[in-house]
Design an enzyme around this catalytic site. Sequence first.
Site, PDB file in Angstrom:
ATOM      1  N   SER A   3     -10.550 -20.477 -21.792  1.00 23.35           N
ATOM      2  CA  SER A   3     -11.932 -20.557 -22.260  1.00 23.35           C
ATOM      3  C   SER A   3     -12.902 -19.690 -21.461  1.00 23.35           C
ATOM      4  CB  SER A   3     -12.387 -22.013 -22.271  1.00 23.35           C
ATOM      5  OG  SER A   3     -12.147 -22.636 -21.029  1.00 23.35           O
ATOM      6  N   LYS A  33       1.012 -23.664 -15.023  1.00 18.87           N
ATOM      7  CA  LYS A  33      -0.392 -23.906 -15.360  1.00 18.87           C
ATOM      8  C   LYS A  33      -1.145 -24.221 -14.081  1.00 18.87           C
ATOM      9  CE  LYS A  33      -3.426 -26.904 -18.015  1.00 18.87           C
ATOM     10  NZ  LYS A  33      -3.506 -27.995 -19.003  1.00 18.87           N
ATOM     11  N   CYS A  39      -0.836 -33.310 -24.779  1.00 14.81           N
ATOM     12  CA  CYS A  39      -1.428 -33.728 -23.515  1.00 14.81           C
ATOM     13  C   CYS A  39      -2.182 -35.019 -23.748  1.00 14.81           C
ATOM     14  CB  CYS A  39      -2.343 -32.649 -22.947  1.00 14.81           C
ATOM     15  SG  CYS A  39      -2.633 -32.904 -21.163  1.00 14.81           S
ATOM     16  N   CYS A  65      -5.094 -35.919 -21.732  1.00 16.95           N
ATOM     17  CA  CYS A  65      -6.442 -35.976 -21.142  1.00 16.95           C
ATOM     18  C   CYS A  65      -7.528 -36.219 -22.182  1.00 16.95           C
ATOM     19  CB  CYS A  65      -6.729 -34.718 -20.325  1.00 16.95           C
ATOM     20  SG  CYS A  65      -6.463 -33.170 -21.186  1.00 16.95           S
ATOM     21  N   TYR A 123      -8.705 -17.129 -28.016  1.00 12.87           N
ATOM     22  CA  TYR A 123      -9.803 -17.506 -28.908  1.00 12.87           C
ATOM     23  C   TYR A 123     -10.269 -16.309 -29.725  1.00 12.87           C
ATOM     24  CZ  TYR A 123      -9.615 -21.625 -26.001  1.00 12.87           C
ATOM     25  OH  TYR A 123      -9.154 -22.743 -25.349  1.00 12.87           O
ATOM     26  N   ARG A 130     -13.303 -27.841 -21.341  1.00  6.66           N
ATOM     27  CA  ARG A 130     -13.461 -29.291 -21.151  1.00  6.66           C
ATOM     28  C   ARG A 130     -14.637 -29.822 -21.951  1.00  6.66           C
ATOM     29  NH1 ARG A 130     -11.287 -29.346 -14.887  1.00  6.66           N
ATOM     30  NH2 ARG A 130      -9.199 -28.624 -15.496  1.00  6.66           N
ATOM     31  N   CYS A 141      -4.467 -36.287 -17.215  1.00  6.38           N
ATOM     32  CA  CYS A 141      -3.368 -35.960 -18.126  1.00  6.38           C
ATOM     33  C   CYS A 141      -2.208 -36.951 -18.018  1.00  6.38           C
ATOM     34  CB  CYS A 141      -2.885 -34.533 -17.868  1.00  6.38           C
ATOM     35  SG  CYS A 141      -4.209 -33.315 -17.969  1.00  6.38           S
ATOM     36  N   ARG A 183      -7.583 -32.032 -10.966  1.00  4.08           N
ATOM     37  CA  ARG A 183      -6.215 -31.986 -11.476  1.00  4.08           C
ATOM     38  C   ARG A 183      -5.227 -31.367 -10.473  1.00  4.08           C
ATOM     39  NH1 ARG A 183      -7.614 -33.630 -16.434  1.00  4.08           N
ATOM     40  NH2 ARG A 183      -8.720 -32.357 -17.945  1.00  4.08           N
ATOM     41  N   LYS A 217      -0.657 -19.627 -17.440  1.00  5.79           N
ATOM     42  CA  LYS A 217      -2.032 -19.922 -17.810  1.00  5.79           C
ATOM     43  C   LYS A 217      -2.860 -20.162 -16.553  1.00  5.79           C
ATOM     44  CE  LYS A 217      -4.602 -23.530 -20.057  1.00  5.79           C
ATOM     45  NZ  LYS A 217      -4.566 -24.887 -20.516  1.00  5.79           N
TER      46      LYS A 217
HETATM   47  C1  PBG Z   1      -5.372 -29.903 -21.336  1.00  2.00           C
HETATM   48  C2  PBG Z   1      -5.624 -28.445 -21.441  1.00  2.00           C
HETATM   49  C3  PBG Z   1      -6.595 -27.686 -20.784  1.00  2.00           C
HETATM   50  C4  PBG Z   1      -6.536 -26.409 -21.337  1.00  2.00           C
HETATM   51  C5  PBG Z   1      -5.528 -26.416 -22.282  1.00  2.00           C
HETATM   52  N1  PBG Z   1      -4.964 -27.676 -22.309  1.00  2.00           N
HETATM   53  C6  PBG Z   1      -7.624 -28.039 -19.802  1.00  2.00           C
HETATM   54  C7  PBG Z   1      -7.271 -28.618 -18.513  1.00  2.00           C
HETATM   55  O1  PBG Z   1      -6.138 -28.615 -18.065  1.00  2.00           O
HETATM   56  O2  PBG Z   1      -8.222 -29.136 -17.934  1.00  2.00           O
HETATM   57  C8  PBG Z   1      -7.456 -25.263 -20.987  1.00  2.00           C
HETATM   58  C9  PBG Z   1      -7.663 -24.247 -22.041  1.00  2.00           C
HETATM   59  C10 PBG Z   1      -8.844 -23.358 -21.878  1.00  2.00           C
HETATM   60  O3  PBG Z   1      -9.560 -23.374 -20.861  1.00  2.00           O
HETATM   61  O4  PBG Z   1      -9.077 -22.581 -22.814  1.00  2.00           O
HETATM   62  N2  PBG Z   1      -4.456 -30.327 -20.422  1.00  2.00           N
END
Ligand code: PBG
Length: 328
Positions: free
Chosen positions: A278, A199, A124, A126, A317, A209, A134, A221, A252
């Site tokens: 997360s 996603k 990615c 970002c 995690y 983030r 992204c 996003r 996701k």
């Molecule tokens: C980046 C990305 C993100 C996550 C994984 N890859 C964040 C987003 O899209 O802002 C999130 C993972 C998480 O929250 O554990 N594109």
Amino acid sequence: MKFFGQFPNCRPRRLRSSPALRRLVSETQLNPAQLVLPLFVRPGKKIRRAIGAMPGVFQLSPDELLREAERVHTLGVPAILLFGIPDKKDEKAGGAFAKNGIVQQAVRLLKKELPSLLVITDVCLCEYMSHGHCGIVSGGKILNDPTLKILAQTALSHAEAGADMVAPSDMMDGRVGAIRAALDKNGFSETPMMSYAAKFASAFYGPFREAAESAPQFGDRRSYQMDAGNSNEALREAALDLQEGADIVMVKPALAYLDLVWRVKQTFGCPVAVYAVSAEHAMIKAAAARGWIDERAVTLESLLAMRRAGAEIIITYAAADAVTWLKG
Ligand code: PBG
């Protein structure tokens, strides 16, 4: 499925009467071999920077990353998903595909020192963009097609560094095909791809983030990640990615989207991954720290539900804790 049984000849409790009987009829098990641990690498030495809202998760310099990877691999974690946080960000994500970028360095180190650890790289932009989006930004818009080239270059640089699998998470249209073509053209036709197919634009990414220093500096996003209410669209996304050559498709976040894990699995029968993100981790940790829930029981039950919904692969995690609990 038709079922004509009736009480009293039918008594479901008969098969629940002892641990051995319950195990005998168990339909779903957690398998440590299918857990993936996300790790964050940043430049430097001896850095182990804690993330506020993600207890137990750190930004690690390469030396510390290797130590952590060795530790969790010895515990039984088979695979990691690697995210990079570069020193410098710009408007072209130069750090994402640099030969000596932070992820590329880390992959070379891990594959040299720990060859049996499966190293999956998140592809990615970002984290590498000054604006935190992204893709390439122009006039306040996130441009699709110009971004594809950079994503393909990034994935290729990961493969060249030795990555076992690449995982594009940007949600640009056509990126799976663009990455597949670049890999194939350069001798990496055997490198598998796990696409973040469905996603969602989710508030559950908040703590990440901070970990990846990737919050968008303007807007959100929603022009590339999916709307939380859409589920047929998730199937279209998965179909497109599979047609473009994805080997594994991901849904996701996890717990709030298990209906889609189920639908994707039922519809395509392909390998499915799910990412317990997360905030899912943060919520369990926060409640457990107050003594309100049993961390181990709630974590394992959540992971089992992801398997039951149809995912083989779980990115979490809690992978290191889970493999330890499963062994014990
Ligand atoms: C980046 C990305 C993100 C996550 C994984 N890859 C964040 C987003 O899209 O802002 C999130 C993972 C998480 O929250 O554990 N594109």
